[in-house]
Scaffold this motif. Structure first.
Motif, PDB file in Angstrom:
ATOM      1  N   ASN A  21      90.629  17.324  30.766  1.00 51.98           N
ATOM      2  CA  ASN A  21      91.266  16.306  31.603  1.00 51.98           C
ATOM      3  C   ASN A  21      92.685  16.011  31.103  1.00 51.98           C
ATOM      4  O   ASN A  21      93.626  15.930  31.893  1.00 51.98           O
ATOM      5  CB  ASN A  21      90.408  15.041  31.597  1.00 51.98           C
ATOM      6  CG  ASN A  21      90.984  13.941  32.442  1.00 51.98           C
ATOM      7  OD1 ASN A  21      91.351  14.139  33.586  1.00 51.98           O
ATOM      8  ND2 ASN A  21      91.056  12.759  31.860  1.00 51.98           N
ATOM      9  N   SER A  81      88.917  21.091  40.937  1.00 52.40           N
ATOM     10  CA  SER A  81      88.072  20.120  41.627  1.00 52.40           C
ATOM     11  C   SER A  81      87.263  19.292  40.635  1.00 52.40           C
ATOM     12  O   SER A  81      87.126  18.081  40.800  1.00 52.40           O
ATOM     13  CB  SER A  81      87.142  20.834  42.604  1.00 52.40           C
ATOM     14  OG  SER A  81      86.294  19.913  43.233  1.00 52.40           O
ATOM     15  N   LEU A  82      86.747  19.944  39.615  1.00 52.50           N
ATOM     16  CA  LEU A  82      85.985  19.230  38.587  1.00 52.50           C
ATOM     17  C   LEU A  82      86.828  18.112  37.981  1.00 52.50           C
ATOM     18  O   LEU A  82      86.376  16.979  37.851  1.00 52.50           O
ATOM     19  CB  LEU A  82      85.523  20.196  37.489  1.00 52.50           C
ATOM     20  CG  LEU A  82      84.904  19.547  36.250  1.00 52.50           C
ATOM     21  CD1 LEU A  82      83.546  18.953  36.567  1.00 52.50           C
ATOM     22  CD2 LEU A  82      84.804  20.559  35.123  1.00 52.50           C
ATOM     23  N   ASP A  85      88.437  15.646  41.248  1.00 54.86           N
ATOM     24  CA  ASP A  85      87.448  14.970  42.094  1.00 54.86           C
ATOM     25  C   ASP A  85      86.317  14.315  41.312  1.00 54.86           C
ATOM     26  O   ASP A  85      85.602  13.487  41.865  1.00 54.86           O
ATOM     27  CB  ASP A  85      86.833  15.958  43.098  1.00 54.86           C
ATOM     28  CG  ASP A  85      87.875  16.548  44.034  1.00 54.86           C
ATOM     29  OD1 ASP A  85      88.928  15.916  44.226  1.00 54.86           O
ATOM     30  OD2 ASP A  85      87.637  17.650  44.563  1.00 54.86           O
ATOM     31  N   ASN A  86      86.160  14.691  40.059  1.00 53.76           N
ATOM     32  CA  ASN A  86      85.045  14.159  39.279  1.00 53.76           C
ATOM     33  C   ASN A  86      85.485  13.455  38.002  1.00 53.76           C
ATOM     34  O   ASN A  86      85.273  12.256  37.861  1.00 53.76           O
ATOM     35  CB  ASN A  86      84.042  15.277  38.959  1.00 53.76           C
ATOM     36  CG  ASN A  86      83.395  15.825  40.206  1.00 53.76           C
ATOM     37  OD1 ASN A  86      82.480  15.240  40.729  1.00 53.76           O
ATOM     38  ND2 ASN A  86      83.901  16.948  40.717  1.00 53.76           N
ATOM     39  N   GLN A  89      87.595  10.333  38.116  1.00 59.02           N
ATOM     40  CA  GLN A  89      86.923   9.164  38.693  1.00 59.02           C
ATOM     41  C   GLN A  89      86.147   8.377  37.635  1.00 59.02           C
ATOM     42  O   GLN A  89      85.725   7.253  37.887  1.00 59.02           O
ATOM     43  CB  GLN A  89      85.962   9.596  39.807  1.00 59.02           C
ATOM     44  CG  GLN A  89      86.585  10.450  40.888  1.00 59.02           C
ATOM     45  CD  GLN A  89      87.851   9.850  41.470  1.00 59.02           C
ATOM     46  OE1 GLN A  89      87.883   8.681  41.825  1.00 59.02           O
ATOM     47  NE2 GLN A  89      88.891  10.653  41.570  1.00 59.02           N
TER      48      GLN A  89
END
Length: 112
Positions: A21, A81-82, A85-86, A89
């Motif tokens: 991240n 996307s991981l 989108d994840n 969050q």
């Protein structure tokens, strides 16, 4: 098949996901990751090497410092996307990004 298994193994650890991240923000020195996640140099390096060996990160050396960045690979678009989108969050990952930005505002370059 072996490469995709290595990727999934690399993604199966919370610390490595948190590092991933952070690397999506920018290239980072090991010290940036240590400070942001409040982990030891050996732990940060161990997880970064795991990500590198799985093909998710690359490194470059500058004097005694090692800098890591995300490996961009069209076959690994699901990682985007991981992260976006994840992971982004999750409260812990949002806090990590806040800590990183705060650290980068005050650190001396290239590293302290």
């Amino acid at each position: 098949m072996e490469k995709i298994l290595d990727v999934f193994k690399a993604l199966s650890d919370e610390t490595r996901l948190r590092i991933l991240n952070l690397l999506y923000e920018q290239e980072l020195c090991v010290c940036d990751i240590m400070e942001t996640l409040q982990i030891s140099q050996s732990k940060a390096s161990r997880h970064l090497i795991y990500l590198k060996n799985a093909g998710l990160a690359t490194d470059r050396k500058q004097a005694q410092w090692a800098f890591y960045s995300i490996t961009k690979d069209e076959k690994m678009k699901f990682i985007d996307s991981l992260v976006y989108d994840n992971l982004r969050q999750l409260e812990a990952c949002r806090k990590d990004l806040e800590n990183l930005h705060e650290w980068l505002k005050h650190k001396e370059y290239p590293c302290e």
